[in-house]
Design an enzyme around this catalytic site. Structure first.
Site, PDB file in Angstrom:
ATOM      1  N   HIS A 131       0.959  -1.312   0.061  1.00 58.07           N
ATOM      2  CA  HIS A 131      -0.024   0.048  -0.022  1.00 58.07           C
ATOM      3  C   HIS A 131       0.699   1.217   0.091  1.00 58.07           C
ATOM      4  CE1 HIS A 131       0.345  -0.354   4.484  1.00 58.07           C
ATOM      5  NE2 HIS A 131       0.520   1.321   4.314  1.00 58.07           N
ATOM      6  N   ASP A 161      -0.084  -7.639   1.280  1.00 58.39           N
ATOM      7  CA  ASP A 161       0.428  -6.292   1.519  1.00 58.39           C
ATOM      8  C   ASP A 161       1.911  -6.232   1.740  1.00 58.39           C
ATOM      9  OD1 ASP A 161       0.102  -3.581   1.605  1.00 58.39           O
ATOM     10  OD2 ASP A 161      -0.146  -3.424   3.604  1.00 58.39           O
ATOM     11  N   SER A 235       4.918   2.646   7.639  1.00 52.23           N
ATOM     12  CA  SER A 235       4.477   1.630   6.813  1.00 52.23           C
ATOM     13  C   SER A 235       5.670   0.758   6.044  1.00 52.23           C
ATOM     14  CB  SER A 235       3.271   1.952   5.867  1.00 52.23           C
ATOM     15  OG  SER A 235       2.281   2.331   6.322  1.00 52.23           O
TER      16      SER A 235
END
Length: 504
Positions: A131, A161, A235
């Site tokens: 993402h 992911d 992230s």
């Protein structure tokens, strides 16, 4: 009490759309000072005096990632129209040219997203979250010394992911290696490095709060829960054990306000390693496919099935032209897969996915109140498929309409005729009887069964008439069963439910 929001959202520069605000993630902080405690043979070690040596060792291999994204039409719609007036208003036509001009300007606009990553090979291979770079037009990597390099996307795996990038440099790069996440225990110390809010090179520390978390992010959820501070921009950043090996990839947080509240989630390294290896070798991930729809075995279902304890994955449906079609059937409970026990339903999809297609596997199945062995060849998962998808008595009376009231179930059942199929839009392949009425306090209502659902089976017997429901229910009570298992078509989805019978 409502559950906290799960978010994964990298921070950004410039404008950020509502859609992108829901995407991104993590990091870790906060420390407990505990002395050594001996419990049996396991020893809980005290916190390090300092994380400084560990941080100096691993931070050169952690990078900041910035990605450029075009503003899409849906992004603009998320933000609303520049000028909004009631339809037919004289202002609508007046401002229409200005609105179109502003939309045209936004179409050419770009936004930046920030995240983290880490180098796993001196040749420049970098791991991050999918993402962070999803739909990016340009990706740039910044090292701890400030040097910037354009990155090439090697491959992505949205189901976990994960993404793999590569940069080219004239000299070998510092790198870190994956550790064994299975060895991480609840309470073990960990450290994370990342790029929260674009600050870069930020180190935080904490402990493993829990293992095996399922946060409904994807079909292979098996997150490590961490108590360290996790914020936007972390992230894709690494979580290290005290030896400096990567045991997790920070991916999401639970937060009521978008900021860290000490509940973060990291992809375990043992789940990530084979995915990254496959992305490096093929640019994509090849997974096994079984072809069944499964559900959790609850205590009531286990009782109805005669299972000694609730375990395994209950087969609610078998897909046509699948590896399971000729060897498995609805009502089977898969409790073992190639020598590994399947204690919970969610373990099966991960085991199947990790199996190389065309591999012969042995399944242990609970069927007809006994364990059986089944061998089959695992297929290859297509992009649009799921590995293994994730359900004092009165006398019964028959109404003039042909429906039957079953007192023990607190519901009425009607034939599944052509009129019912048309009215309820039920496919011709569905066989059974229609639930025509359900009392609010009935055993069926407790299981979420509603009017219009179709009862296909009760126990091991197929149901074709309302009288079958009454007969099979009475037979179950005569055999001193307090729970019966039903196969139900609920709005096009088949699932098993354990229904308690009314007490005599």
């Amino acid at each position: 009490m409502s559950s906290p929001d799960l978010k994964n959202f990298p921070p950004r520069k410039g404008r950020m759309t509502k859609r992108r605000m829901l995407m991104a993630v993590t990091a870790l902080s906060g420390a407990l000072l505990l002395g050594p405690v001996v419990a049996g043979t396991a020893e809980a070690y005290p916190a390090p005096d300092s994380f400084a040596d560990l941080a100096a060792k691993v931070t050169p291999a952690v990078v900041n990632i910035s990605s450029t994204h075009k503003v899409t039409e849906s992004d603009m719609q998320d933000q609303g129209a520049p000028f909004e007036f009631p339809k037919g208003s004289p202002f609508e036509q007046f401002f229409k040219p200005f609105e179109e001009q502003q939309r045209q300007q936004h179409r050419n606009e770009k936004v930046m997203s920030l995240g983290s990553g880490f180098i796993v090979d001196p040749a420049g291979y970098i791991v991050t979250n999918n993402h962070v770079i999803e739909e990016a037009t340009d990706i740039e990597v910044t090292m701890t010394d400030g040097k910037e390099y354009p990155a090439k996307l090697i491959g992505t795996d949205p189901k976990t992911d994960l993404a793999l990038l590569k940069i080219s440099t004239p000299q070998p790069l510092p790198f870190v290696k994956f550790g064994d996440s299975d060895k991480e225990r609840v309470g073990d110390w960990i450290m994370a490095v990342g790029n929260p809010f674009g600050l870069g090179g930020t180190v935080t520390a904490g402990i493993v709060s829990a293992r095996g978390r399922d946060i409904n992010a994807g079909p292979f959820d098996d997150f490590l829960q961490l108590d360290a501070a996790i914020n936007r921009g972390n992230s894709g950043g690494p979580t290290f054990d005290t030896d400096g090996d990567v045991v997790g990839i920070n991916t999401a947080i639970a937060s009521p306000n978008g900021g860290s509240v000490g509940i973060g989630f990291a992809i375990p390294s043992n789940l990530a390693k084979p995915v990254i290896d496959s992305l490096r070798e093929h640019g994509s991930v090849e997974r096994g496919w079984l072809g069944v729809q499964i559900q959790k075995v609850t205590p009531d279902l286990a009782k109805a099935l005669g299972l000694p304890q609730p375990e395994g994955a209950l087969v609610a449906d078998v897909q046509s032209d699948s590896p399971a079609q000729k060897l498995l059937k609805t009502g089977d409970v898969i409790v073992g897969y190639n020598g590994q026990t399947v204690d919970e339903m969610r373990e099966l999809p991960r085991l199947v996915a990790a199996t190389k297609p065309q591999t012969k596997v042995d399944l242990t199945v609970w069927r007809d109140h006994q364990m059986q062995k089944v061998s089959l060849v695992i297929g290859k998962l297509k992009p649009d498929q799921q590995v293994a998808e994730n359900t004092a008595p009165q006398e019964d009376t028959t109404n003039s309409s042909g429906s039957v009231d079953v007192a023990d179930l607190g519901a009425s059942f009607a034939p599944l005729d052509a009129a019912a199929r048309t009215q309820l839009n039920i496919d011709k392949s569905v066989k059974g009887v229609v639930v025509s009425n359900v009392n609010d306090d009935s055993p069926l209502a407790e299981q979420g069964i509603a009017e219009g659902d179709v009862i296909e089976r009760i126990g091991d017997s197929a149901v074709s008439t309302p009288q079958d429901v009454s007969r099979l229910t009475k037979d179950a009570k005569a055999n001193h069963q307090s729970v019966v298992m039903m196969l139900v078509d609920h709005r096009g989805q088949e699932l098993f439910v354990a229904v308690k019978l009314a007490a005599a």
